[in-house]
Design a protein around this motif. Structure first.
Motif, PDB file in Angstrom:
ATOM      1  N   TYR A  17      -5.072  -2.314 -13.226  1.00 20.79           N
ATOM      2  CA  TYR A  17      -5.499  -2.446 -11.828  1.00 20.79           C
ATOM      3  C   TYR A  17      -4.723  -3.531 -11.097  1.00 20.79           C
ATOM      4  CZ  TYR A  17      -9.527   0.688 -11.386  1.00 20.79           C
ATOM      5  OH  TYR A  17     -10.338   1.796 -11.258  1.00 20.79           O
ATOM      6  N   TRP A  18      -4.524  -4.689 -11.724  1.00 20.77           N
ATOM      7  CA  TRP A  18      -3.811  -5.776 -11.031  1.00 20.77           C
ATOM      8  C   TRP A  18      -2.390  -5.342 -10.655  1.00 20.77           C
ATOM      9  CZ3 TRP A  18      -8.133  -6.773  -9.986  1.00 20.77           C
ATOM     10  CH2 TRP A  18      -8.956  -7.792 -10.411  1.00 20.77           C
ATOM     11  N   TRP A  78       0.685  -1.797  -4.331  1.00 19.23           N
ATOM     12  CA  TRP A  78       0.214  -1.334  -3.023  1.00 19.23           C
ATOM     13  C   TRP A  78       0.339  -2.425  -1.958  1.00 19.23           C
ATOM     14  CZ3 TRP A  78      -3.202   2.647  -0.837  1.00 19.23           C
ATOM     15  CH2 TRP A  78      -3.094   3.863  -1.526  1.00 19.23           C
ATOM     16  N   TRP A 135     -12.264  -4.076  -7.973  1.00 19.03           N
ATOM     17  CA  TRP A 135     -12.079  -3.583  -6.604  1.00 19.03           C
ATOM     18  C   TRP A 135     -12.475  -4.616  -5.547  1.00 19.03           C
ATOM     19  CZ3 TRP A 135     -10.632   1.663  -5.449  1.00 19.03           C
ATOM     20  CH2 TRP A 135     -10.408   2.444  -6.594  1.00 19.03           C
ATOM     21  N   MET A 153      -8.395   0.969   0.239  1.00 19.48           N
ATOM     22  CA  MET A 153      -9.093   1.587  -0.897  1.00 19.48           C
ATOM     23  C   MET A 153      -9.115   3.111  -0.757  1.00 19.48           C
ATOM     24  SD  MET A 153     -10.588  -0.858  -2.874  1.00 19.48           S
ATOM     25  CE  MET A 153     -10.274  -2.592  -2.850  1.00 19.48           C
ATOM     26  N   TRP A 177      -1.389  -2.229 -10.304  1.00 21.34           N
ATOM     27  CA  TRP A 177      -1.548  -1.133  -9.343  1.00 21.34           C
ATOM     28  C   TRP A 177      -1.739  -1.674  -7.932  1.00 21.34           C
ATOM     29  CZ3 TRP A 177      -1.454   4.123  -9.248  1.00 21.34           C
ATOM     30  CH2 TRP A 177      -2.228   4.804  -8.312  1.00 21.34           C
ATOM     31  N   TRP A 178      -2.625  -2.677  -7.789  1.00 20.40           N
ATOM     32  CA  TRP A 178      -2.879  -3.239  -6.459  1.00 20.40           C
ATOM     33  C   TRP A 178      -1.646  -3.993  -5.932  1.00 20.40           C
ATOM     34  CZ3 TRP A 178      -6.426  -0.403  -4.973  1.00 20.40           C
ATOM     35  CH2 TRP A 178      -7.645  -0.230  -5.623  1.00 20.40           C
ATOM     36  N   VAL A 214      -8.614  -8.386  -5.289  1.00 22.29           N
ATOM     37  CA  VAL A 214      -7.750  -7.407  -4.612  1.00 22.29           C
ATOM     38  C   VAL A 214      -7.564  -7.795  -3.148  1.00 22.29           C
ATOM     39  CG1 VAL A 214      -7.428  -4.963  -4.114  1.00 22.29           C
ATOM     40  CG2 VAL A 214      -8.824  -5.659  -6.076  1.00 22.29           C
ATOM     41  N   TYR A 240      -4.249  -8.748  -0.963  1.00 21.35           N
ATOM     42  CA  TYR A 240      -3.888  -8.059   0.275  1.00 21.35           C
ATOM     43  C   TYR A 240      -3.848  -9.038   1.450  1.00 21.35           C
ATOM     44  CZ  TYR A 240      -4.708  -3.313  -1.638  1.00 21.35           C
ATOM     45  OH  TYR A 240      -4.646  -2.145  -2.338  1.00 21.35           O
TER      46      TYR A 240
END
Length: 496
Positions: A315-316, A322, A137, A95, A318-319, A141, A145
């Protein structure tokens, strides 16, 4: 650089081409990527919602199943890092800057100017702003991960494979992963990592610049941001040179200490009772509505689909972009834990910390707004500092926040240079310092060029586009992981 793989040279070439095109034709680059991003969000929104929800189910199932007893390493391996340091590392890599950047601003936006479903400015919108921040968040997420990192850690430490995304697919494709197909998958992962981290470095530089401007009158602009990135680059290269067990470990612990100090300060000198009540109620709302929220696609005109595209689906994607970076870093620091310990830690602790953070900062920002101070007039990077102005000891809070952003900035860049080094040296657990330095300078250069041409938005678009093909790789990783875990569980039963 003998140990460097083809992935290094191919990705460096692609990064240079993309950046040159973005720098020479910024308007066209943003227009093209914006159109593709809109198409992806509108056409594949339902797919992203289903995928992220499925990952939560997969993560919980693995944690509670008999597979949870399997150790990420040999049976006699034990964790390399204490639980506190491990959690600090997860948080810093996963984060980092984003929490400080959006901590006060996102719930405030949902409350006052861009509410998901409630009437803007209403009490319901205030609560909804917090629940959606937890959602964006939180659990989803960390499940994503966690599953990515689990696949990497299992094959790397249990099976002795190189720490590459491509090697996690060997149960499905065998030796094909050693050829061009494997190279393609690793290039995609490295490309997403470079631009994902560069964008965060851009955000970090902008917010540090904003804080220094707010406190000391520094000029906001490219010259200041160039100096900030240059100083931070020097610091994170020194840290990267010192290695994982020293540089990143100490930085992550520093991040955790500064985060806790800032969080406790806001809890104590902010509207304490309101924060505690809002956290209790909105966290309950988040848990109560998590199934409905997870599958919301707003299919009808009156459902505010534009909000969903701009926030949740953004966001989905974007994560997911990452995932290669964070998954690989979490895997690297998780050797020796059982799958159950690993997955429980990854799912529960960060989700709770995120919720407490947003409750404290989001409630304080909303309360300041309700007291007659219009925080919505400020840009995202300045909301936090102007919120602090409404509290006692605002100067101290702002200084701590700038130090925290700087520390997160260094840690993210340091972690990324390590991961990029791994991915471009055949999965080496100790990539050469010269490789890490090349990647460190490349990331900072990309961030600077993007800030110079005002192209952060275009690169965000690029990341979201890159996330779509990687999401299919992620599905294959899960299938391969289940195949390997089932085989491992049967072998353990046979030995037992």
């Amino acid at each position: 650089m003998k140990s460097v793989s083809r992935v290094f040279y191919i990705t460096i070439a692609l990064v240079i081409i993309t950046v040159i095109f973005g720098a020479v034709f910024p308007a066209q680059f943003e227009a093209i990527t914006g159109s593709i991003k809109s198409f992806v969000a509108t056409t594949f929104g339902w797919y992203y919602m289903l995928l992220m929800s499925a990952l939560v189910i997969v993560a919980i199932f693995i944690a509670i199943s008999p597979m949870g007893k399997i150790r990420l390493g040999k049976d006699n391996d034990r964790p390399d890092f204490s639980t506190a340091t491990w959690v600090a590392m997860l948080f810093s890599a996963g984060m980092g800057i984003g929490l400080v950047f959006y901590g006060a601003a996102e719930p405030l936006f949902h409350y006052m100017s861009d509410a998901p479903t409630a009437e803007e400015g209403s009490d319901q919108a205030f609560k909804e702003g917090l629940t959606y921040a937890y959602f964006h968040w939180g659990l989803h997420v960390w499940a994503m991960y966690g599953v990515t990192a689990l696949a990497l850690a299992f094959f790397q430490f249990r099976k002795g494979e190189p720490g590459l995304i491509s090697t996690t697919l060997k149960p499905l494709f065998g030796k094909k992963m050693d050829g061009p197909l494997g190279t393609l998958i690793d290039v995609l992962a490295v490309f997403a990592t470079v631009f994902g981290v560069a964008t965060s470095l851009g955000f970090g530089a902008v917010q540090i610049n904003g804080g220094l401007s707010h406190l000391f009158g520094f000029e906001i602009g490219f010259t200041s941001q160039f100096i900030i990135i240059a100083v931070v680059t020097l610091l994170f290269l020194i840290s990267a040179w010192s290695g994982l067990s020293r540089g990143i470990k100490y930085l992550s612990n520093t991040n955790m200490v500064l985060s806790v100090i800032l969080l406790i300060a806001v809890l104590v000198i902010g509207p304490t009772l309101l924060i505690l009540n809002m956290f209790t109620e909105t966290f309950g709302m988040y848990m109560q509505n998590i199934i409905e929220t997870s599958f919301r696609t707003s299919p009808l005109e009156s459902d505010n689909r534009g909000w969903l595209d701009a926030w949740t689906i953004f966001y989905w994607a974007w994560w997911i972009s990452w995932a290669p970076f964070v998954g690989m870093f979490i895997a690297r620091v998780s050797r020796g834990r059982t799958i159950r310990q690993f997955m429980t830690g990854v799912l529960i602790l960060p989700t709770l910390l995120v919720a407490i953070w947003y409750a404290a900062f989001g409630t304080t920002a909303g309360n300041a707004q309700n007291s007659g101070v219009d925080l919505t007039q400020y840009t995202t990077e300045l909301v936090l500092f102007n919120m602090f102005d409404q509290l006692p000891m605002s100067l101290i809070l702002s200084v701590i926040a700038i130090l925290l952003i700087s520390s997160f900035f260094i840690t993210s860049a340091d972690s990324a240079t390590f991961v990029l080094g791994m991915q471009s040296t055949h999965g080496s657990l100790e990539p050469a310092n010269r490789v890490k330095i090349v990647w460190g300078i490349a990331q900072s250069s990309v961030a600077l060029i993007l800030l110079y041409v005002g192209g952060l938005q275009a690169i965000q678009n690029t990341i979201i586009i890159a996330a779509l093909p990687f999401s299919f790789v992620m599905i294959l990783m899960i299938i391969a992981l289940f195949k390997a875990l089932n085989k491992e569980a049967k072998e353990m039963t046979g030995r037992g």
